[in-house]
Design a protein around this motif. Structure first.
Motif, mmCIF file in Angstrom:
data_model
loop_
_atom_site.group_PDB
_atom_site.id
_atom_site.type_symbol
_atom_site.label_atom_id
_atom_site.label_comp_id
_atom_site.label_asym_id
_atom_site.label_seq_id
_atom_site.Cartn_x
_atom_site.Cartn_y
_atom_site.Cartn_z
ATOM 1 N N GLY A 289 0.814 -1.215 0.000
ATOM 2 C CA GLY A 289 0.000 0.000 0.000
ATOM 3 C C GLY A 289 0.847 1.264 0.000
ATOM 4 N N CYS A 290 1.943 1.236 0.759
ATOM 5 C CA CYS A 290 2.851 2.383 0.825
ATOM 6 C C CYS A 290 3.449 2.688 -0.538
ATOM 7 C CB CYS A 290 3.937 2.112 1.854
ATOM 8 S SG CYS A 290 5.263 3.332 1.895
ATOM 9 N N TYR A 291 3.948 1.663 -1.225
ATOM 10 C CA TYR A 291 4.578 1.891 -2.524
ATOM 11 C C TYR A 291 3.544 2.211 -3.601
ATOM 12 C CZ TYR A 291 9.016 0.369 -0.575
ATOM 13 O OH TYR A 291 10.172 0.280 0.175
ATOM 14 N N ALA A 292 2.329 1.681 -3.461
ATOM 15 C CA ALA A 292 1.260 2.044 -4.404
ATOM 16 C C ALA A 292 0.936 3.532 -4.277
ATOM 17 C CB ALA A 292 0.017 1.197 -4.147
ATOM 18 N N LEU A 293 0.863 4.025 -3.038
ATOM 19 C CA LEU A 293 0.629 5.453 -2.812
ATOM 20 C C LEU A 293 1.779 6.282 -3.357
ATOM 21 C CD1 LEU A 293 -0.865 7.855 -1.528
ATOM 22 C CD2 LEU A 293 0.292 7.313 0.633
ATOM 23 N N THR A 294 3.006 5.828 -3.116
ATOM 24 C CA THR A 294 4.180 6.548 -3.623
ATOM 25 C C THR A 294 4.174 6.606 -5.141
ATOM 26 O OG1 THR A 294 5.497 5.850 -1.713
ATOM 27 C CG2 THR A 294 6.704 6.590 -3.657
ATOM 28 N N GLY A 295 3.868 5.475 -5.782
ATOM 29 C CA GLY A 295 3.801 5.455 -7.242
ATOM 30 C C GLY A 295 2.742 6.401 -7.770
ATOM 31 N N THR A 296 1.596 6.466 -7.092
ATOM 32 C CA THR A 296 0.522 7.372 -7.517
ATOM 33 C C THR A 296 0.949 8.828 -7.387
ATOM 34 O OG1 THR A 296 -1.143 5.748 -6.798
ATOM 35 C CG2 THR A 296 -1.874 8.024 -7.113
ATOM 36 N N VAL A 297 1.542 9.176 -6.235
ATOM 37 C CA VAL A 297 1.954 10.561 -6.001
ATOM 38 C C VAL A 297 2.948 11.030 -7.053
ATOM 39 C CG1 VAL A 297 3.222 12.071 -4.427
ATOM 40 C CG2 VAL A 297 1.508 10.503 -3.520
ATOM 41 N N PHE A 298 3.958 10.221 -7.325
ATOM 42 C CA PHE A 298 5.014 10.672 -8.234
ATOM 43 C C PHE A 298 4.618 10.509 -9.703
ATOM 44 C CE2 PHE A 298 7.259 10.428 -4.270
ATOM 45 C CZ PHE A 298 8.085 11.539 -4.334
ATOM 46 N N SER A 299 3.643 9.668 -9.986
ATOM 47 C CA SER A 299 3.093 9.637 -11.347
ATOM 48 C C SER A 299 2.340 10.931 -11.643
ATOM 49 C CB SER A 299 2.155 8.431 -11.513
ATOM 50 O OG SER A 299 2.854 7.219 -11.419
ATOM 51 N N VAL A 300 1.572 11.394 -10.663
ATOM 52 C CA VAL A 300 0.853 12.663 -10.832
ATOM 53 C C VAL A 300 1.841 13.813 -10.962
ATOM 54 C CG1 VAL A 300 -0.792 14.261 -9.786
ATOM 55 C CG2 VAL A 300 -1.170 11.807 -9.601
ATOM 56 N N ILE A 301 2.917 13.787 -10.166
ATOM 57 C CA ILE A 301 3.940 14.829 -10.268
ATOM 58 C C ILE A 301 4.593 14.816 -11.644
ATOM 59 C CG2 ILE A 301 6.211 15.551 -9.417
ATOM 60 C CD1 ILE A 301 5.315 14.722 -6.624
ATOM 61 N N GLY A 302 4.906 13.609 -12.144
ATOM 62 C CA GLY A 302 5.499 13.500 -13.478
ATOM 63 C C GLY A 302 4.587 14.023 -14.571
ATOM 64 N N LEU A 303 3.290 13.761 -14.444
ATOM 65 C CA LEU A 303 2.335 14.253 -15.443
ATOM 66 C C LEU A 303 2.151 15.764 -15.334
ATOM 67 C CD1 LEU A 303 -0.169 11.307 -15.248
ATOM 68 C CD2 LEU A 303 0.942 12.096 -17.327
ATOM 69 N N CYS A 304 2.180 16.293 -14.108
ATOM 70 C CA CYS A 304 2.125 17.761 -13.943
ATOM 71 C C CYS A 304 3.318 18.403 -14.643
ATOM 72 C CB CYS A 304 2.125 18.127 -12.466
ATOM 73 S SG CYS A 304 0.585 17.798 -11.606
ATOM 74 N N LEU A 305 4.480 17.788 -14.501
ATOM 75 C CA LEU A 305 5.681 18.302 -15.154
ATOM 76 C C LEU A 305 5.530 18.259 -16.670
ATOM 77 C CD1 LEU A 305 8.481 19.394 -14.381
ATOM 78 C CD2 LEU A 305 9.355 17.062 -14.569
ATOM 79 N N ALA A 306 4.897 17.190 -17.178
ATOM 80 C CA ALA A 306 4.707 17.053 -18.624
ATOM 81 C C ALA A 306 3.721 18.077 -19.169
ATOM 82 C CB ALA A 306 4.233 15.644 -18.957
ATOM 83 N N THR A 307 2.769 18.530 -18.351
ATOM 84 C CA THR A 307 1.828 19.551 -18.817
ATOM 85 C C THR A 307 2.440 20.948 -18.785
ATOM 86 O OG1 THR A 307 0.885 19.825 -16.592
ATOM 87 C CG2 THR A 307 -0.153 18.206 -18.039
ATOM 88 N N VAL A 308 3.516 21.116 -18.007
ATOM 89 C CA VAL A 308 4.188 22.417 -17.921
ATOM 90 C C VAL A 308 5.273 22.538 -18.985
ATOM 91 C CG1 VAL A 308 5.599 23.906 -16.453
ATOM 92 C CG2 VAL A 308 3.666 22.650 -15.467
ATOM 93 N N VAL A 309 6.086 21.485 -19.126
ATOM 94 C CA VAL A 309 7.177 21.470 -20.109
ATOM 95 C C VAL A 309 6.648 20.812 -21.389
ATOM 96 C CG1 VAL A 309 9.543 20.739 -20.592
ATOM 97 C CG2 VAL A 309 8.847 21.272 -18.237
ATOM 98 N N LYS A 310 6.527 21.554 -22.451
ATOM 99 C CA LYS A 310 5.849 21.073 -23.650
ATOM 100 C C LYS A 310 6.739 20.228 -24.555
ATOM 101 C CE LYS A 310 1.986 23.192 -22.684
ATOM 102 N NZ LYS A 310 0.783 22.415 -22.331
#
Length: 266
Positions: free
Chosen positions: A159-180
């Motif tokens: 559960g801990c690593y699933a949460l970690t994967g979710t958090v940093f996947s969202v962060i990675g996608l936020c970065l992709a929406t900022v850097v074109k």
């Protein structure tokens, strides 16, 4: 003649929209997972990377460092090594979004009558699912590193690593929406990964760090993921209470989701 007007309750339409959105997220996640399955070389390179980290830090340094408190060094760093793999894959998931945008796939998917945020959320589900399976395998091997594993710790660590994967996947996608631009995004991810990974306490005890470095480490979101994982698997060695780590990760996830919602709507 009586005319009867049928009015559809608003909650019924809301449920229908939710089902459509969830189905769209599932379809996009399935597509991304199939794409990963068709690229076994990527999965193999990820396995080699984590094997290298285990060989160098958990095995190579174990004889030199000995132990951290009452915990063998190999056991102490192993939760952090799993977190390195999880975070690396999670942040890199934003690059698939960038490639879809580069080749026009994103434009075609946005034509579908579903909320635009469903596309990045589908990628988050795919990335989180992938890292959860990988972390499950690595957690099962943790007794080889001197970690005492029980059924409760095993389930909590997943559960801990699933949460970690979710958090940093969202962060990675936020970065992709900022850097074109894809090339710029790749360079940005590579630039961010080293301080993100190695200033999180994943491979050394943050308690022994200088005060100025400790402050920097507390600004790193991965620090809370590593600290939570270490307490979950080892039952000790935490910088702060487990609920503080969990609250920090939850707050980061909510903030990142809000940013993703704003950016994906543009």
């Amino acid at each position: 003649m009586t005319v009867t007007t049928l009015v559809t309750p608003s909650h019924v339409t809301d449920v229908g929209r939710l089902r459509v959105a969830l189905r769209a997220i599932g379809v996009i996640a399935h597509r991304d997972l199939l794409r990963q399955a068709k690229r076994p070389g990527v999965l193999f390179s990820q396995a080699v990377q984590i094997f290298f980290f285990v060989l160098v830090y958990a095995v190579g340094f174990d004889g030199m460092v000995g132990s951290v408190g009452s915990v063998p060094f190999s056991a102490y760093v192993f939760p952090g090594l799993i977190a390195i793999q999880v975070v690396s894959i999670g942040v890199a998931s934003g690059q698939t979004y960038a490639w879809d945008r580069e080749y026009g796939v994103l434009r075609e998917l946005l034509v579908a009558p579903v909320p635009r945020v469903c596309l990045p959320l589908g990628k988050v589900v795919a990335s989180a699912g992938l890292v959860t399976v990988q972390s499950l395998v690595m957690i099962a091997l943790s007794p080889l590193m001197g970690v005492t594993l029980t059924a409760g710790r095993f389930a909590a660590a997943i559960g801990c690593y699933a949460l970690t994967g979710t958090v940093f996947s969202v962060i990675g996608l936020c970065l992709a929406t900022v850097v074109k631009r894809v090339q710029t995004l790749q360079a940005t991810v590579q630039l961010a990964m080293f301080p993100l990974l190695f200033l999180s306490g994943s491979v050394f005890s943050a308690k022994n760090a200088p005060e100025w470095l400790s402050w920097i480490m507390h600004l790193n979101p991965m620090t809370y993921a590593v600290d939570l994982a270490r307490q979950t698997l080892l039952g000790e060695g935490g910088l702060m209470p487990w609920w503080a780590d969990l609250s920090a990760l939850g707050g980061i996830l909510i903030a990142a989701l809000l940013l993703l919602r704003i950016r994906s709507g543009r």
